[in-house]
Scaffold this motif. Sequence first.
Motif: not given
Length: 55
Positions: A28-29, A32-33, A35-36
């Motif tokens: 998940k991390i 998310t990273l 996507v950012v």
Amino acid sequence: MKPRERDELAKQRELKAINARLTQHERKIRVTLLVVVLLNVVIVALLAYLLFGRV
């Protein structure tokens, strides 16, 4: 089965469950990273276009 063996099996199961949760959290991390970072690239590209594209 001896009580000590049962305790060891229970510990192994618990460690496997913890490892599975950590692996899922790590995925998940990473997503998310990613996507950012992609959003930041899009924002920088848009700003560059708006600032320098009209010259």
